[in-house]
Design a protein around this motif. Structure first.
Motif, short mmCIF file in Angstrom:
data_model
loop_
_atom_site.label_atom_id
_atom_site.label_comp_id
_atom_site.label_asym_id
_atom_site.label_seq_id
_atom_site.Cartn_x
_atom_site.Cartn_y
_atom_site.Cartn_z
N SER A 171 -7.32 -4.45 1.44
CA SER A 171 -7.48 -3.25 0.62
C SER A 171 -6.83 -3.39 -0.76
N LEU A 172 -6.00 -4.43 -0.94
CA LEU A 172 -5.31 -4.62 -2.20
C LEU A 172 -5.93 -5.71 -3.07
N GLU A 188 0.82 -1.22 0.00
CA GLU A 188 0.00 0.00 0.00
C GLU A 188 0.85 1.26 0.00
N ARG A 233 1.27 3.48 -3.08
CA ARG A 233 0.28 4.55 -3.29
C ARG A 233 -0.22 4.61 -4.73
#
Length: 837
Positions: A644-645, A617, A620
């Motif tokens: 989140s990925l 993450e 960015r």
């Protein structure tokens, strides 16, 4: 005594032998015990018979029944019903030997054929029904294997040499011992396993005197088979028919180019592109890459016609020895005017009388100590001189009489220190290759205004040939692994029409902006090339990541960018970015747009030695959807991919994580259960050397995740106790090869936990190979323990798993089992579950 012993074995095995003499026992324990009890009687039988015999005590893997083959995509529309009926009707007529089904890709031809095969089997129209896949580029061994397995047979591969010798010996009526054996063997070898050539020569040489045999071997060795009686009429007429049916002149010339290289030489497809492009083939291709695609299409057609063979090396092809002789014969005609003297042992230039109208000449890999002075070859288009290591000097006027030359290869000639003045006369030259040479002077290059492709791969320069900047028509420049020193400013940007730039391993000290004091090339020059489609480049300075550069080129399709220091890894995936951070870079700052554009379109991402990168993450980026292959090595990540990925890496297919000492989990899920269909395209996962790894999956995982995962390799990790949570295992319907090794803490492979989750039978329905090695604490395959059936299991490896005392596999797990690899001592102590046999 022998009859008694055989009778004992037959009585022992009788309850477990079916009508066809094949073992019907499906219980692993029973099979092992039967084998052990039968071993001593079998040994007695073999000793008594005085030979190594074999009595089958376990059944081989059964082929999948035609009736059980899946056709989930088959839809019985009216049109497909009609086609099915027509095929079945055609199969009922004995005079129909071949029935063809054609149609565009994806319309369901294969599914239709499977349905027809099922019907014919259930209706007993044929004794056996076998399906084999024949692709556009057929693999004959694979086809033979599929047919054999479909019949329940095992194909034992023998060498395309013993069979050839047997055929030739029979046809030529050779009775051993024979004085002709040595020369006959030589002739067999030169025929390269081609049956038509073997039979033709065998019939011709039968009853001939030894001198005729010796002459035939000599003519084959010198690629002159037309001088042998019968070869032209029978063999070459058949082969030439295939050649004449190739599509166009571009295809024919590409094929004939393959004969320019020595016998038994793998031909690089890229060389065919360069030679053809230099001669003016593919004239309607707008870019070099478009021409490259054309060459690959031509190669595929030639392979389909069996005129070429795919090499074991990627991007190479091979030409059968007899076919090469055919190609040389055709190429030497007045239609093409080739002279081929590759690896002929020449120490003098070929006689002029044979070269008057030559258009293409290959004298590759010979023994010349010197080259001649000026020779008049007014029609010569292509000259290959590479690998003439003995040449001590090249006369100044050697090339002066070759004004029409388009392609020139002088690679790997140690004496080529200076480009002689006669180079300047080659004003029609399009493709020169000066690979693996030491060049001191590039001045003659500036007059070669029509150059399209220039290869200086692996060459060294006293100073970089700044004259290259005058080559404004250049479309491909290859400096791979060249020792260039520094590249002066404004050289690269002068090549405004450049489509391909290969700089890997040659130069990496790019500045972002031009320095008034140094005057060296900048990264901005490279990225300003408007027509660039392919870029291979190394960038040593990390500062480039945080400084803006205009670009990159809008047409860029293929790239391999190495940022940092290290050894470049080739990629077969079209585009790749590798961060190899040898120094302490720290937490990454926001990337600038030029590097973001590369990251957004790369298909392979490698991150190596980035110690301060604790999470992906931190890069960015909003999207990694184009990344198909992710390689992480020696980094500070604590988790591979967090929740989140998952969406950002939705297109990921291959995941490799090596030597990450801080990693605790590979997939980190949120605690809620809202995430499903995670990483739907992931097919392979390889995790190695993660001493802190405590689990692969952490958090709330659902069975709908990782549906495409096929191959899992886990080795050398320190704190993990189980591999697959049951919720994950239930969804791995495509898993074929799990391989787990070197983990002292692992206790179980599938863990159900405290949740009320039930096994979905069968678990791992496609599992073919299971390898468990060096797992000192492994006690069970599943917990809670369950008798699991693996109906597709063929190969089982269990080594150094001392705590595993039982195999809780159901009876269906042995139906296709071919081999178990384990220690004898462990197997003797193993407790087998009491399933019915």
């Amino acid at each position: 005594m022998a009859d008694r012993t055989v009778s004992e074995v037959q009585n022992l095995l009788a309850p477990h032998i079916g009508e066809e003499g094949i073992s019907t026992c499906t219980n692993l324990g029973t099979r092992y015990k039967l084998g052990k009890r039968a071993a001593n009687p079998l040994k007695e039988v073999n000793e008594l018979k005085g030979q190594v015999g074999h009595i089958s005590i376990s059944r081989p893997a059964l082929p999948p029944s035609i009736e059980l083959m899946p056709t989930s995509d088959f839809e019985a529309f009216e049109s497909t019903k009609a086609a099915r009926a027509k095929i079945i009707d055609a199969l009922k007529h004995d005079d129909n030997e071949v029935v063809g089904v054609y149609g565009m890709g994806g319309v369901g031809k294969t599914s239709l054929i499977i349905e027809v095969a099922k019907y014919t089997k259930t209706k007993n129209m044929f004794d056996e029904v076998v399906i084999a896949t024949v692709s556009q580029n057929p693999n004959l061994v694979k086809i033979q294997t599929e047919i054999a397995e479909g019949l329940g047979l095992q194909l034992i591969e023998k060498t395309s040499n013993q069979d050839s010798w047997s055929l030739f010996k029979k046809t030529a009526n050779i009775v051993e011992p024979s004085d002709l054996k040595k020369v006959a063997k030589a002739i067999t070898k030169e025929c390269g396993g081609l049956p038509l050539a073997l039979v033709t020569l065998g019939k011709f040489l039968r009853d001939e005197e030894p001198r005729v045999w010796e002459n035939a071997a000599c003519e084959l060795r010198k690629s002159r088979p037309l001088y042998i009686k019968g070869m032209h009429e029978k063999v070459f007429s058949c082969l030439k028919l295939s050649f004449d049916h190739t599509h166009n002149e571009d295809s024919k010339l590409c094929y004939l180019y393959c004969s320019l290289f020595p016998e038994d030489y793998d031909v690089q497809i890229e060389a065919l592109l360069r030679y053809g492009f230099g001669e003016g083939l593919f004239s309607d291709a707008e870019t070099i890459d478009e021409a490259r695609n054309r060459v690959h299409s031509i190669i595929s057609d030639l392979e389909a016609s069996c005129l070429l063979q795919r090499s074991d090396k990627e991007e190479y092809v091979k030409m059968h020895d007899v076919f090469r002789d055919l190609a040389i014969s055709i190429a030497s005609s007045n239609d093409y005017c080739f002279v081929v003297k590759a690896s002929s042992g020449l120490n003098e230039w070929p006689a002029k009388s044979r070269l008057e109208n030559v258009m293409r000449m290959s004298v590759v890999n010979n023994e010349f100590s010197k080259l001649p002075g000026r020779k008049e070859y007014p029609e010569l288009l292509l000259l290959l001189l590479q690998n003439n290591m003995s040449v001590r000097a090249i006369p100044d006027d050697f090339l002066a009489g070759m004004g029409e030359l388009r392609v020139l290869d002088l690679s790997n000639i140690p004496c080529l220190a200076n480009l002689t003045p006669s180079f300047s006369s080659l004003t029609n030259l399009r493709t020169p290759c000066f690979e693996n040479n030491i060049l001191q002077d590039g001045k003659p290059l500036r007059k070669l205004k029509l150059l399209k492709i220039l290869s200086l791969r692996k060459s060294s320069f006293v100073s970089f040939p700044e004259e290259i900047k005058a080559l404004t028509n250049l479309r491909s420049l290859d400096l791979t692994d060249a020792k260039v020193g520094t590249i002066p400013a404004n050289v690269i940007s002068s090549l405004w029409g450049l489509e391909e730039l290969y700089l890997g391993g040659s130069y990496s000290k790019w500045e972002v902006k031009e320095s008034e004091t140094q005057g060296t090339a900048t990264l901005g020059e490279v990225l300003s090339l408007e027509y660039l489609t392919t870029l291979i480049i190394d960038i040593a300075k990390y500062s480039c990541l945080t400084e803006e550069i205009s670009g990159p080129c809008s047409r860029l399709k293929k790239f391999n960018v190495l940022i940092g220091e290290g050894v470049r890894r080739q990629t077969a995936h079209g585009s790749r970015i590798c961060f190899n951070i040898s120094d302490k870079l720290g937490v990454p700052k926001p990337f600038k747009n030029w590097i973001k554009s590369f990251l957004r379109s790369t298909s392979e991402l490698s991150i190596i030695k980035w110690k301060d990168l604790s999470s992906l993450e931190q890069l960015r980026l909003c999207d990694f959807r184009s990344v198909k292959h992710l390689h992480i090595q020696q980094c500070g990540l604590q988790a591979g991919l967090s929740a989140s990925l998952f969406e950002k890496f939705a297109g990921l297919r291959d995941l490799e994580i090596f030597s990450c000492p801080k990693m605790e989990t590979v997939f980190l899920f949120d605690d809620d259960d809202s995430q499903n269909n995670v990483l739907p395209e992931l097919t392979t996962m390889h995790i190695q050397e993660a001493p802190r790894l405590s689990n692969i999956w952490r958090g709330a995982t659902l069975s709908g995740c990782f549906q495409s995962l096929r191959d899992v390799k886990l080795e050398s990790f320190g704190q993990i106790k189980y591999v697959f949570p049951l919720a994950v295992a239930n969804g791995l319907n495509q898993l074929r090869l799990p391989e787990i090794s070197n983990c002292e803490t692992l206790e179980v492979v599938i863990y159900g936990g405290e949740n009320d989750i039930k096994y979905q039978e069968p678990v791992f329905p496609q599992l073919q190979t299971l390898k468990l090695r060096h797992l000192q604490s492994l006690r069970s395959f599943s917990l809670p323990q369950q008798h699991l059936d693996f109906p597709s299991l063929e190969f089982l490896t269990l080594l150094s798993c001392p705590c595993l005392k039982k195999l809780p596999f159901g009876p269906k797990s042995s139906k296709r089992l071919v081999m178990i690899e384990t220690e004898k001592e462990w197997l003797e102590e193993l407790e087998f579950e009491n399933h019915a046999s």
